[in-house]
Motif scaffolding. Sequence first.
Motif, PDB file in Angstrom:
ATOM      1  N   LEU A  68       0.837  -1.197   0.000  1.00  0.00           N
ATOM      2  CA  LEU A  68       0.000   0.000   0.000  1.00  0.00           C
ATOM      3  C   LEU A  68       0.870   1.244   0.000  1.00  0.00           C
ATOM      4  N   GLU A  92       0.397   5.422   0.197  1.00  0.00           N
ATOM      5  CA  GLU A  92      -0.477   6.574   0.368  1.00  0.00           C
ATOM      6  C   GLU A  92       0.107   7.808  -0.319  1.00  0.00           C
ATOM      7  N   CYS A 131      -4.744   5.874  -1.722  1.00  0.00           N
ATOM      8  CA  CYS A 131      -3.934   4.720  -1.339  1.00  0.00           C
ATOM      9  C   CYS A 131      -3.967   3.733  -2.495  1.00  0.00           C
ATOM     10  N   TRP A 174      -8.690   3.390   6.818  1.00  0.00           N
ATOM     11  CA  TRP A 174      -7.786   4.500   7.072  1.00  0.00           C
ATOM     12  C   TRP A 174      -7.667   4.688   8.588  1.00  0.00           C
ATOM     13  N   THR A 183      -7.477   1.377  -5.841  1.00  0.00           N
ATOM     14  CA  THR A 183      -7.223   2.579  -5.047  1.00  0.00           C
ATOM     15  C   THR A 183      -8.381   2.841  -4.082  1.00  0.00           C
ATOM     16  N   TYR A 208      -2.647   6.606   7.681  1.00  0.00           N
ATOM     17  CA  TYR A 208      -2.224   5.304   7.176  1.00  0.00           C
ATOM     18  C   TYR A 208      -3.386   4.583   6.496  1.00  0.00           C
ATOM     19  N   CYS A 209      -3.061   3.950   5.413  1.00  0.00           N
ATOM     20  CA  CYS A 209      -3.986   3.059   4.732  1.00  0.00           C
ATOM     21  C   CYS A 209      -3.699   1.631   5.196  1.00  0.00           C
ATOM     22  N   GLY A 236       0.350   0.777   4.922  1.00  0.00           N
ATOM     23  CA  GLY A 236       1.224   1.642   4.168  1.00  0.00           C
ATOM     24  C   GLY A 236       2.176   2.386   5.081  1.00  0.00           C
TER      25      GLY A 236
END
Length: 126
Positions: A4, A6, A22, A36, A78, A95-96, A117
Amino acid sequence: QVQLVESGGGLVQAGGSLRLSCAASGRTFSRNVMGWFRQAPGKEREFVAGISWTGGRTYYTDSMKGRFTIARDNAKNTVYLQMNSLKPEDTAVYYCAARLEGRTLVDGQQYEYNYWGQGTQVTVSS
């Protein structure tokens, strides 16, 4: 395995908007629940929003309902986070995260998410 990345973070004035993206690698994206999270300086990481495989179900932390919107485009692998009416307290690294393929529960428990990510910084000035 899912990777991942971002993007879309930055500096914005209070009241402004940002859209985070992301991008996910791998062929299972359409069967991964996505989420998220964010972590502000000196605070624990917290859940922001989650979305089901098709986008038909979404889940938000109460304080972000109405201001943040999570969406996904499975054709582009995405997931997005549209953030409106930003406040200085929204400043954080965002963060994803992805759950394992095939899992369907959409919730805010961090341990439910297996892939993360590196994060993107969002700074909201007053």
